[in-house]
Design an enzyme around this catalytic site. Structure first.
Site, mmCIF file in Angstrom:
data_model
loop_
_atom_site.group_PDB
_atom_site.id
_atom_site.type_symbol
_atom_site.label_atom_id
_atom_site.label_comp_id
_atom_site.label_asym_id
_atom_site.label_seq_id
_atom_site.Cartn_x
_atom_site.Cartn_y
_atom_site.Cartn_z
ATOM 1 N N GLU A 67 2.168 -0.678 9.387
ATOM 2 C CA GLU A 67 3.241 0.101 8.734
ATOM 3 C C GLU A 67 4.631 -0.472 8.994
ATOM 4 O OE1 GLU A 67 0.033 2.006 7.415
ATOM 5 O OE2 GLU A 67 2.095 1.991 6.635
ATOM 6 N N ASP A 123 -0.316 8.087 7.725
ATOM 7 C CA ASP A 123 -0.069 6.690 8.135
ATOM 8 C C ASP A 123 1.227 6.621 8.936
ATOM 9 O OD1 ASP A 123 -1.149 5.274 4.944
ATOM 10 O OD2 ASP A 123 -2.166 5.201 6.898
ATOM 11 N N ASP A 149 -3.445 -0.907 13.674
ATOM 12 C CA ASP A 149 -3.533 -0.230 12.377
ATOM 13 C C ASP A 149 -3.585 1.240 12.742
ATOM 14 O OD1 ASP A 149 -5.813 -0.296 9.474
ATOM 15 O OD2 ASP A 149 -4.059 0.922 9.974
ATOM 16 N N ASP A 168 0.855 -1.204 0.000
ATOM 17 C CA ASP A 168 0.000 0.000 0.000
ATOM 18 C C ASP A 168 0.885 1.245 0.000
ATOM 19 O OD1 ASP A 168 -2.119 -1.542 2.537
ATOM 20 O OD2 ASP A 168 -2.118 -1.764 0.354
ATOM 21 N N LEU A 207 -3.539 4.046 11.217
ATOM 22 C CA LEU A 207 -4.494 4.908 10.532
ATOM 23 C C LEU A 207 -5.218 4.100 9.478
ATOM 24 C CD1 LEU A 207 -4.945 7.871 11.254
ATOM 25 C CD2 LEU A 207 -4.218 8.362 8.919
ATOM 26 N N GLU A 262 -6.721 -5.498 11.961
ATOM 27 C CA GLU A 262 -7.981 -4.891 11.509
ATOM 28 C C GLU A 262 -9.166 -5.743 11.984
ATOM 29 O OE1 GLU A 262 -6.808 -2.380 7.499
ATOM 30 O OE2 GLU A 262 -6.874 -4.572 7.335
#
Ligand code: FBP
Length: 348
Positions: free
Chosen positions: A112, A88, A130, A82, A132, A289
């Site tokens: 990340e 982020d 997560d 991504d 952001l 998530e």
């Protein structure tokens, strides 16, 4: 015993309309409910405070992102490929820093970061985050969020972090929740004793209990799925989406998982991110998530599945493992996954 602060001459302090009560501050709530928690020695309480603090800083930066050059991509990709947005990376730094300083977390898994981050301390907890969520909505000022899952480490504190500490099933979470940076900012979490929501009061810089003991309606009339990918949906998914249309349900899809989840938690509904031709394993990540929202939704009376199995029972094989995700009102998720078992029985 509730201390009474009344005396005969003044109006009841508690119920005075002159000074409306602002409610229970998060810190107070954490303290009052600490005894509920199996390992009630204050460490988890401090960890929740560290998350709250980092979210306040991220909230401040999200609110003024357009003014301080925090919009857009940084020009690098995370291990999932991504495009990393500036926010982020910023949110990842803010949460990692706050949790490292807090000292309660020994290992941090983040969307990340390629591998887990060893925070080199005697912390008893492992966190998956997560920082952001909803990155595609950052630059267009649509609600975004932070999602977190908390586990107790299994190997002795202070010894090297092991796979048994990291690769835990969702059913082993001791706490989980999310922060929603929306029209107001909210922190919603569970420690396995129900779900409570707190709204951020920016002038006081504090979260206050605004949604005690949240319960998800068993039924709803909202379905959330990216129908732009409908051509590559499998038959069971196509059949359930058609069922929703036949029932005249309302389609709502913000494209930020936390925001879609929160709306459905409040009003009743189902969010689906299925396996598609583009994402044969599904797109969303199990560890940071889906597991957190599955714990929250079950504590609020809802349900979470990958179409075949309860999300919280899915065995974790690698950090950034993806999964199909059906989450929401119990009767709606049961209906959605019934289409899978129908296909299965046909193939048996
Ligand atoms: P990240 O932004 O953290 O990668 O999260 C994934 C996500 O943006 C969810 O918030 C959202 O529900 C989904 O992906 C949207 O995906 P799509 O644009 O494919 O529908």
């Amino acid at each position: 015993m509730q201390r009474s602060i009344n005396n005969s001459s003044t109006p009841s302090i508690e119920s005075s309309r002159i000074a409306a009560s602002i409610g229970t501050a998060l810190d107070r709530f954490i303290k009052n409910n600490q005894a509920q928690f199996q390992y009630a020695s204050g460490e988890l309480s401090q960890l929740l405070r560290d998350i709250a603090l980092a979210s306040k800083v991220v909230n401040r930066e999200v609110n003024k992102a357009g003014l301080i050059d925090l919009m857009g991509a940084v020009g690098s990709q995370n291990m999932a490929g991504d495009e990393q947005q500036k926010l982020d990376v910023l949110a990842n730094i803010r949460f990692t820093r706050a949790l490292a300083k807090g000292g309660e977390v020994c290992a941090l898994i983040s969307e990340e970061s390629d591998s887990f981050v060893d925070l080199n301390n005697a912390g008893q907890y492992v966190i998956a985050i997560d920082p952001l969520d909803g990155s595609s909505n950052i630059d267009v000022n649509v609600s975004i969020g932070t999602i977190f899952s908390i586990y107790r480490r299994k190997s002795p504190a202070g010894t090297p972090i092991q796979d048994i500490d990291i690769l835990q099933k969702g059913s082993e979470q001791v706490a989980a929740g999310y922060v929603l940076y929306g029209s107001s900012t909210m922190l919603v979490y569970t420690t396995g004793h129900g779900v409570n929501g707190f709204t951020y009061e920016p002038t006081l810089g504090e979260y206050f209990l605004s949604h005690p003991n949240m319960k998800m309606p068993e039924d709803g009339k909202i379905y959330s799925v990216n129908e732009g990918s409908a051509n590559s949906f499998t038959e069971p998914v196509k059949a359930y989406v058609q069922f929703c249309k036949d029932q005249n349900y309302t389609a709502r899809y913000i494209g930020s998982l936390v925001a879609d989840f929160h709306r459905n938690l409040m009003k009743g509904g189902i969010y689906i991110y299925p396996a598609t031709a583009k994402d044969p394993q599904g797109k969303l990540r199990l560890m940071y998530e889906c597991n957190a929202l599955a714990f929250v939704v079950e504590q609020a009376g809802g349900m979470a599945s990958n179409g075949m199995e309860r999300i919280l029972n899915v065995r974790l094989k690698e950090l950034h493992q993806r999964t199909a995700f059906y989450v929401g009102s119990k009767n709606m998720v049961e209906k959605a996954i019934s289409y899978w078992s129908a296909v299965e029985s046909k193939t048996d």
